[in-house]
Design a protein around this motif. Structure first.
Motif, PDB file in Angstrom:
ATOM      1  N   SER A  78     -13.406  38.910 -12.969  1.00  0.00           N
ATOM      2  CA  SER A  78     -13.208  40.058 -13.857  1.00  0.00           C
ATOM      3  C   SER A  78     -11.802  40.086 -14.439  1.00  0.00           C
ATOM      4  O   SER A  78     -11.588  40.586 -15.549  1.00  0.00           O
ATOM      5  CB  SER A  78     -13.512  41.363 -13.127  1.00  0.00           C
ATOM      6  N   SER A  79     -10.844  39.533 -13.698  1.00  0.00           N
ATOM      7  CA  SER A  79      -9.463  39.507 -14.182  1.00  0.00           C
ATOM      8  C   SER A  79      -9.156  38.249 -14.992  1.00  0.00           C
ATOM      9  O   SER A  79      -8.177  38.216 -15.740  1.00  0.00           O
ATOM     10  CB  SER A  79      -8.490  39.583 -13.001  1.00  0.00           C
ATOM     11  N   SER A 107     -11.062  37.378 -20.862  1.00  0.00           N
ATOM     12  CA  SER A 107     -10.423  38.274 -21.820  1.00  0.00           C
ATOM     13  C   SER A 107     -11.080  39.645 -21.789  1.00  0.00           C
ATOM     14  O   SER A 107     -12.200  39.806 -21.299  1.00  0.00           O
ATOM     15  CB  SER A 107     -10.503  37.692 -23.226  1.00  0.00           C
ATOM     16  N   LYS A 108     -10.403  40.627 -22.357  1.00  0.00           N
ATOM     17  CA  LYS A 108     -10.880  42.010 -22.253  1.00  0.00           C
ATOM     18  C   LYS A 108     -12.219  42.226 -22.931  1.00  0.00           C
ATOM     19  O   LYS A 108     -12.978  43.137 -22.554  1.00  0.00           O
ATOM     20  CB  LYS A 108      -9.837  42.977 -22.817  1.00  0.00           C
ATOM     21  N   ASP A 109     -12.554  41.405 -23.937  1.00  0.00           N
ATOM     22  CA  ASP A 109     -13.817  41.572 -24.650  1.00  0.00           C
ATOM     23  C   ASP A 109     -14.921  40.660 -24.124  1.00  0.00           C
ATOM     24  O   ASP A 109     -16.047  40.696 -24.628  1.00  0.00           O
ATOM     25  CB  ASP A 109     -13.618  41.312 -26.144  1.00  0.00           C
ATOM     26  N   LYS A 166     -15.820  43.273 -20.459  1.00  0.00           N
ATOM     27  CA  LYS A 166     -16.787  44.266 -20.920  1.00  0.00           C
ATOM     28  C   LYS A 166     -17.371  45.013 -19.730  1.00  0.00           C
ATOM     29  O   LYS A 166     -17.828  44.394 -18.754  1.00  0.00           O
ATOM     30  CB  LYS A 166     -17.913  43.586 -21.694  1.00  0.00           C
TER      31      LYS A 166
END
Length: 314
Positions: free
Chosen positions: A73-74, A77-79, A2
């Motif tokens: 950050s990597s 998960s994307k959310d 996020k």
């Protein structure tokens, strides 16, 4: 990860986990173990990761800080949402602001400086940090004489601070009803911006008596389903269920309070066979050894087992 600006919905959509940071024997970051712990939490619906005290960001060097930020950050998960800590001293704050200004984290939490500091100086320091980072910060109220409620209100009104982690430990930590500081703070700012910051122990009182609608947890790393269900029970107004779920965490929280919240959690995650947390960063050391370590292993495994049973029922 996020990257959008922080909202109250972000604060309330998940328990704000405060995980340990897994390290190898040579003190380097154990990427695989940290990913295992992150997946363990995400699979239970925990999507917020606050890397602060339990991750010992107090002692993270400037040399490894950018590497840790890029890894975290990597790794999520994307959310999911990563909140890195900064400080606590002014020099580190300003150096870390430059690093964060080049990255997409929507906020960072300012760790509380114990000494030397003054409330007026802390307010000025946070303002300078936010100016340099270019995004609002999360204030961390943990010690007396750090920021007064009216100062916090000014920082919120000026959009310097987007949320407050409230973690002052009182004489009755289980039922902290008599809390003049929090009472005054809730009169001055929206209680939706205040995060109950001491885990499951005080959260029901903070929810009922002060209107706080978010909480952090370290023990969520051992029992993520139970902690997530506790949040859902509070949101549904089912206080009886919330009290029953809270009871599950007290044995581990008692040991954390007795020895060290950070060090005990660090080792409990490993003893429960969740992830290899590895060595503690100096200036810390093991606080549970011998019989106390055996007891911690029993407590951690029992909580993890109860969480697994809760997960299978759900």
């Amino acid at each position: 990860m996020k990257t959008s600006p922080v909202t109250t919905d972000d604060l309330q959509r998940s328990v704000l986990s405060v995980p340990p940071l897994c390290r190898n024997e040579d003190l380097t970051i154990n990427r695989d173990a940290n990913k295992v712990l992150i997946r363990h939490l995400e699979e239970a619906g925990v999507s917020t990761f606050m890397y602060g005290g339990n991750a010992n960001f107090y002692h993270v060097s400037m040399g490894e800080y950018p590497y840790i930020l890029d890894f975290l950050s990597s790794a999520v998960s994307k959310d999911s949402w990563v909140i890195p800590a900064v400080g606590p001293d002014y020099g580190k704050l300003m150096d870390q602001a430059k690093v964060l200004a080049q990255r997409d984290f929507p906020t960072a939490m300012v760790l509380p400086q114990v000494f030397p500091k003054s409330p007026r100086g802390v307010e000025e320091g946070i303002r300078r940090f936010v100016d340099a980072m270019g995004k609002p910060a999360i204030a961390y109220i943990k010690i007396d004489g750090y920021l007064e409620p009216d100062q916090v209100a000014r920082l919120v009104d000026d959009k310097v601070v987007c949320a407050i982690k409230y973690a002052r430990v009182l004489d009755d930590p289980d039922h902290p009803v008599d809390d003049p500081y929090l009472t005054e703070l809730c009169k001055l700012i929206d209680s939706d911006l205040i995060i109950s910051g001491i885990g499951e122990r005080p959260v029901i009182t903070h929810w009922n008596d002060f209107g706080l609608r978010a909480f952090t947890s370290g023990s969520v790393c051992v029992a993520p389903h139970a902690s997530a269900e506790l949040l859902k029970a509070l949101q549904a107004g089912d206080l009886d269920k919330a009290r029953e779920l809270r009871k599950l965490f007290i044995p581990l929280e008692d040991m954390r309070d007795q020895y060290s919240p950070l060090c005990v959690l660090h080792r409990a995650v490993e003893l429960a066979n969740i992830a290899d947390t590895g060595v503690l960063t100096p200036l810390l050391s093991e606080v549970v050894e011998g019989e106390s370590k055996n007891r911690l292993e029993q407590v951690a495994k029992a909580l993890y087992k109860l969480d697994s049973e809760l997960s299978s029922v759900a």
